[in-house]
Enzyme design. Structure first.
Site, PDB file in Angstrom:
ATOM      1  N   ASP A   1     -54.853 -39.203 -25.235  1.00  0.00           N
ATOM      2  CA  ASP A   1     -54.797 -37.668 -24.932  1.00  0.00           C
ATOM      3  C   ASP A   1     -56.012 -36.963 -24.830  1.00  0.00           C
ATOM      4  O   ASP A   1     -57.193 -37.780 -24.211  1.00  0.00           O
ATOM      5  CB  ASP A   1     -54.020 -36.956 -25.995  1.00  0.00           C
ATOM      6  CG  ASP A   1     -53.077 -35.861 -25.630  1.00  0.00           C
ATOM      7  OD1 ASP A   1     -53.891 -34.885 -25.199  1.00  0.00           O
ATOM      8  OD2 ASP A   1     -51.814 -35.937 -25.549  1.00  0.00           O
TER       9      ASP A   1
ATOM     10  N   HIS B   1     -54.560 -30.461 -27.300  1.00  0.00           N
ATOM     11  CA  HIS B   1     -53.454 -31.005 -26.988  1.00  0.00           C
ATOM     12  C   HIS B   1     -53.260 -32.209 -28.157  1.00  0.00           C
ATOM     13  O   HIS B   1     -52.287 -32.390 -28.636  1.00  0.00           O
ATOM     14  CB  HIS B   1     -53.298 -31.073 -25.571  1.00  0.00           C
ATOM     15  CG  HIS B   1     -51.945 -31.534 -25.263  1.00  0.00           C
ATOM     16  ND1 HIS B   1     -51.569 -32.796 -25.067  1.00  0.00           N
ATOM     17  CD2 HIS B   1     -51.012 -30.798 -24.506  1.00  0.00           C
ATOM     18  CE1 HIS B   1     -50.285 -33.060 -24.431  1.00  0.00           C
ATOM     19  NE2 HIS B   1     -49.968 -31.892 -23.959  1.00  0.00           N
TER      20      HIS B   1
ATOM     21  N   SER C   1     -44.587 -32.790 -23.669  1.00  0.00           N
ATOM     22  CA  SER C   1     -45.599 -33.370 -24.511  1.00  0.00           C
ATOM     23  C   SER C   1     -45.151 -33.174 -25.990  1.00  0.00           C
ATOM     24  O   SER C   1     -45.947 -34.051 -26.867  1.00  0.00           O
ATOM     25  CB  SER C   1     -46.742 -32.623 -24.054  1.00  0.00           C
ATOM     26  OG  SER C   1     -47.474 -32.937 -23.120  1.00  0.00           O
TER      27      SER C   1
END
Length: 564
Positions: free
Chosen positions: A135, A196, A386
């Site tokens: 990520d 994220h 996600s």
């Protein structure tokens, strides 16, 4: 979850060999307890017979551990005794975590939209498993730090990496902000850093029972941050190398991974009508090394077939559901979706894009407050596939920890098989349903819950003057069958009085359920019998045996069941 109290042993459980008088006679068991008391000098008393046939013997509340050992040794020395064991105490294990924001994590525990995670923690918490989060990297967070192991930065272009160099051993998230509209291509917008990867990591493995923040699904697993997304996203070449490295494969110019991951989470993707070969090759290699690869389905409210790596083979593709158990309005769908998990929903599909009306309905996790570079740690609700994917990655870690021999294919099959239907709606295809953590863990560890029904629905013809049988294989039980075993029988027959019906236990013991009767001319046998089967081991092959004792009428066993 917590330290267990230490309680003295006050009773022992004695199982006698089947031929011994004490095995079936309470009086004989009482006499034996008195004889053992005289031999050991302890105050022993036969208390009662257990459902499985064993005798419960009371030692009194003053017995020391040495006294217990002497009593058990005396019973073991008796050739009529099969086993003797202490009557130990058990305690509730699924204790609610003391993390201060746990109540906000509806996705873990709510019956409607949650994933039934807490009930899995009695059996597994992810110990011994590393999960790679491929990520944006890692923004330092005290609710994650003790579970994080060294990762790697695979962004090969220094401008995109924002760390002044290309690939290196520091997986620190340097931020993925865009300063101006169009900076990352036509239609791209200026944006702040998302952090994220840190949000995804918190869902999987946040430190739990530390009186702060949130609880992770696999909170004793290790998180390995692998950085592939920086300014303007990340390239498939970097992502493919990251998949290879994270799973223990070799990447030219990169040191070997000292702690290869058994689970990889890919909460990323792009538009593509097919899976690029660079992805598929890397994924196949990871799976061949025993690593389960979990991928987000995508957030375009479109068929997953047009998005990658969600459309690759050998992955678990995850759609998102909301708090009501329906497909999130943004979630991709389709036949390539394997399973769904909570991803949240903070507005209705008809609201203005960007509107956040119900942040409490999103997924709450670890984050950072910086708009571009890292600042102070915090927590924030996000929504998206996600957020759904790490729920499945966390579950995969729980399964691998519970049973280390599981292959990626077995993990995928277990998750899909034990999912529950969406309580809400799904248009387009949401896989087999919402994953159920506890049910899946129970399935792979061979634990069958009380009230479980085993059924055989195959038809078996009953001809005149013949004996036929139908079998049910019972697995996953511990100990003996219940004293009130329910035997459901559905037999179609034009003269049921012709039939003798027996239940045959795994050891061959026959229990009659129904006798024949020449005066009973009614059709069919549709009933449930209650049988005391407490002397029988539960696991094994049980048979429903049906004998037709007359001529002129025939039928068949339609179905039958055993309820434990």
């Amino acid at each position: 979850m917590r330290a267990l109290p230490s309680a003295p042993v006050e009773k022992v459980i004695v199982t006698y060999k089947s031929q011994a008088a004490e095995a079936g006679s309470n009086a004989a068991a009482k006499t034996d307890a008195a004889e053992k008391a005289a031999k050991t000098g302890e105050d022993l008393a036969f208390e009662r017979r257990l459902a499985g046939g064993a005798a419960l013997v009371d030692l009194g509340d003053a017995a020391t551990s040495q006294d217990v050992n002497e009593v058990m040794a005396a019973f073991r020395a008796d050739p009529s005794v099969a086993t003797v064991e202490p009557d130990i105490r058990a305690y509730a294990m699924a204790v609610t975590p003391n993390d201060t924001d746990y109540a906000k994590q509806w996705d873990l525990f709510e019956a409607t939209g949650g994933m039934n995670v807490p009930s899995a923690w009695d059996k597994t918490t992810g110990s011994g498993v590393t999960v790679a989060v491929i990520d944006t990297g890692y923004a330092a967070h005290s609710d994650l730090a003790s579970n994080v192991v060294s990762g790697y930065d695979f962004i090969s272009t220094s401008a995109d990496a924002r760390d002044g160099n290309g690939r290196d051993a520091d997986a620190k998230d340097e931020g993925d902000w865009n300063a101006t509209d169009g900076e990352c291509g036509t239609g791209s917008k200026a944006s702040s850093s998302s952090w994220h990867g840190t949000h995804v990591a918190g869902t999987i493995g946040a430190v739990t029972n530390n009186t702060k923040g949130i609880a992770g699904i696999a909170y004793n697993a290790k998180i390995q941050p692998v950085r592939v997304l920086g300014k303007c996203g990340g390239s498939s070449s970097d992502i493919a190398d990251a998949i290879t490295w994270a799973s223990g494969g070799t990447v030219p110019g990169v040191p070997a991974n000292p702690t290869p991951a058994k689970v990889i989470n890919l909460s990323l993707g792009g538009a593509s009508s097919s899976c690029p070969s660079v992805y598929q090759t890397a994924i196949n290699g990871a799976v061949s090394r025993g690593t389960t690869v979990v991928v987000a389905a995508g957030n375009s409210n479109a068929n997953t077939s047009g998005f990658t790596p969600a459309n690759c083979s050998n992955v678990i593709t995850v759609a998102s559901t909301n708090r009501a158990g329906s497909r999130s309005y943004y979630s991709n769908y389709g036949t390539l979706v394997d399973v769904s998990a909570p991803g949240g929903e903070t507005r209705n599909a008809t609201d203005t894009p960007g509107t956040v009306t119900t942040p409490e309905n999103a997924i709450y996790s670890t984050l950072n407050s910086g708009t571009t570079t890292q600042s102070t740690e915090n927590y924030k609700p996000y929504q998206g596939t996600s957020m759904a994917a790490p729920h499945i990655a966390g579950l995969a870690a729980l399964l691998k920890s519970a049973k280390s021999t599981l292959t990626p294919a077995e993990i995928e099959s277990a998750i899909k098989t034990n999912a529950r239907p969406l309580p809400g709606t799904c248009s387009g295809g949401c896989g087999t349903g919402i994953a159920d953590a506890a049910k899946t863990v129970d399935a792979v560890t061979g634990t069958t819950q009380p009230g479980t029904v085993f059924t055989n629905t195959n038809d078996v013809t009953i001809s005149d003057n013949t004996t036929v049988s139908s079998s049910i294989a019972v697995t996953g039980r511990t100990g003996n069958a219940p004293a009130a075993l329910k035997v459901g029988v559905d037999i179609k027959h034009t003269w049921r009085g012709d039939l003798v019906i027996d239940l045959v236990a795994p050891d061959g013991t026959v229990r009659n359920l129904k006798a024949s009767s020449s005066s009973d001319s009614a059709d069919n046998v549709l009933t449930t019998y209650t049988v005391d089967a407490s002397s029988e081991v539960a696991n094994g092959t049980w048979k429903l045996q049906v004998r037709d004792v007359a001529s002129g009428d025939t039928g068949y066993i339609d179905s039958w069941s055993l309820t434990f």
